[in-house]
Design an enzyme around this catalytic site. Structure first.
Site, short mmCIF file in Angstrom:
data_model
loop_
_atom_site.label_atom_id
_atom_site.label_comp_id
_atom_site.label_asym_id
_atom_site.label_seq_id
_atom_site.Cartn_x
_atom_site.Cartn_y
_atom_site.Cartn_z
N SER A 176 0.85 -1.19 0.00
CA SER A 176 0.00 0.00 0.00
C SER A 176 0.89 1.24 0.00
O SER A 176 1.67 1.44 -0.92
CB SER A 176 -0.95 -0.02 1.21
OG SER A 176 -1.85 1.06 1.16
N THR A 177 0.82 2.05 1.05
CA THR A 177 1.58 3.30 1.08
C THR A 177 3.07 3.06 0.87
O THR A 177 3.69 2.30 1.58
CB THR A 177 1.38 4.01 2.44
OG1 THR A 177 0.00 4.02 2.77
CG2 THR A 177 1.91 5.43 2.38
N HIS A 202 -2.75 -1.03 -3.27
CA HIS A 202 -3.91 -0.19 -3.01
C HIS A 202 -3.82 1.06 -3.88
O HIS A 202 -2.92 1.89 -3.70
CB HIS A 202 -3.98 0.21 -1.54
CG HIS A 202 -4.24 -0.93 -0.63
ND1 HIS A 202 -3.86 -0.95 0.70
CD2 HIS A 202 -4.86 -2.13 -0.84
CE1 HIS A 202 -4.24 -2.08 1.25
NE2 HIS A 202 -4.84 -2.82 0.34
N MET A 295 0.10 0.98 5.17
CA MET A 295 -0.60 1.29 6.42
C MET A 295 -1.74 0.30 6.64
O MET A 295 -2.40 -0.12 5.70
CB MET A 295 -1.15 2.71 6.37
CG MET A 295 -1.89 3.15 7.62
SD MET A 295 -2.50 4.84 7.48
CE MET A 295 -3.27 5.03 9.10
N ASP A 298 -4.41 -4.90 6.17
CA ASP A 298 -4.90 -5.69 5.06
C ASP A 298 -3.85 -6.69 4.61
O ASP A 298 -2.70 -6.32 4.36
CB ASP A 298 -5.29 -4.77 3.89
CG ASP A 298 -5.94 -5.53 2.74
OD1 ASP A 298 -6.65 -6.52 3.02
OD2 ASP A 298 -5.74 -5.13 1.58
#
Length: 357
Positions: A176-177, A202, A295, A298
């Site tokens: 993600s991030t 994401h 972050m 998930d």
């Protein structure tokens, strides 16, 4: 700080962010020149930035900001074809997040999508700017958190159970991030003999195609935005399309992906948990799971299922993560066999591919 040439957008975004008691909008500006004057008086923790503005465009301002004082920046733009390309340039310049600014219906954005910008700002605030060099992007969906079983109740019926032994391996990656830059570093170091890869990053709808296309141009392997039925083969990486879940299913000893419309899981669509759980069921010990910077949690439960099904698992270490959230949660669950710095992950993937089955 909010930087947007539309007074209405600044007003709406300020109202959205004010919904959260942990966020304070310290200033807003109609263009980057005004913004820099205000930032010199009080420097913000996060900047929400438009791209097309008078006097100086957002990308030029972003580059200037990163050279003067690296600060978490979220790009807030519309999802036109041109906007997607422009926003990808912003990610390359150092932005850590992106949220969708609607072309119309700002009232609906305020009422329905407040959680998206709030969570994006919080994710940006926790980013390690020492690790943010290029192409960092996150998209958090404000929808209520659902489990994989609740979102896709028929998952267990999809495909068949894993084979005990197969020469057709696969690698599943979740991030993600900070993940776009991390993925670029990993994928660009792989060769065409690498096992087929399935990836959840994401990212909003329409941006994954531009992201995959960019990677396909700079990486030795083939990188595609996944389409329903695409086969997982050596030298190919399939990236889940934004706004839809991706699952792996097996036909004989071969693997394919299935793209499905279903509610967000862990507030994400695509979700790493959805992908990892399907890999656990369809590939089992014939897979390698990789959890990288991001972050939240998930993918942690899905990686635990992969681990328990006999798959090898690894996580990016804290020091090299932009945000040490998703890998940390997987480690806490006992789902991770190996912890490695980002620079060593591509080597681990290739070593996995060379192992005898």
């Amino acid at each position: 700080m909010l930087v947007d040439d539309s007074a209405v957008v600044r007003q709406v975004l300020s109202a959205v962010l004010s919904k959260d008691p942990d966020i304070e909008v310290i200033a807003s500006a109609s263009d980057p020149i005004f913004a820099m004057d205000k930032m010199n008086q009080r420097w913000p923790d996060v900047v929400v930035l438009d791209v097309e503005m008078p006097r100086m465009d957002g990308i030029t301002f972003l580059k200037k900001l990163m050279s003067v004082r690296p600060t978490p920046v979220i790009i807030c733009s519309t999802l036109t074809e041109k906007g997607a390309s422009t926003s990808m340039q912003a990610m390359a310049a150092g932005a850590v997040g992106i949220v969708t600014k609607p072309k119309a219906g700002l009232k609906g954005f305020l009422e329905q999508d407040a959680g998206e910008i709030i969570q994006a700002v919080k994710a940006a605030a926790s980013a390690d700017m020492r690790r943010v060099k290029a192409l960092s992007m996150a998209s958090l969906n404000p929808t209520a958190k659902l489990s994989v079983s609740e979102a896709i109740p028929a998952l267990e019926a999809r495909g068949t159970v894993a084979m005990s032994v197969t020469t057709d391996k696969l690698v599943a990656i979740g991030t993600s991030t900070g993940g776009t830059q991390a993925l670029e570093l990993v994928l660009s170091a792989l060769n065409r003999t690498t096992p087929g890869m399935v990836i959840v990053q994401h990212m909003p709808e329409k941006f994954t195609a531009a992201f995959a296309d960019r990677l396909n141009k700079i990486c030795p392997i083939e990188v595609l935005e996944a389409k329903n039925g695409d086969r997982v083969i050596n030298g190919r990486a399939l990236i889940a399309p934004g706004g839809r879940h991706m699952l792996v299913k097996r036909s004989g000893a071969q693997y394919h992906v299935e793209i499905v419309d279903a509610p967000p899981v862990n507030r994400h669509r695509p979700s790493v948990d959805v992908l990892f759980r399907s890999v656990a069921k369809c590939a089992g010990a014939n897979a390698l799971g990789v959890m990288m910077t991001g972050m939240g949690d998930d993918g942690a439960l899905g990686m635990k299922e992969m681990h328990d099904a006999g798959a090898e698992t690894l996580a990016q270490d804290e020091k090299s993560c932009v945000v040490y959230g998703m890998p940390k949660e997987a480690v806490k669950l006992g789902a991770v066999d190996t912890i490695l710095p980002l620079k060593d992950i591509s080597g681990m993937i290739e070593a996995y591919g060379r192992k005898n089955t």
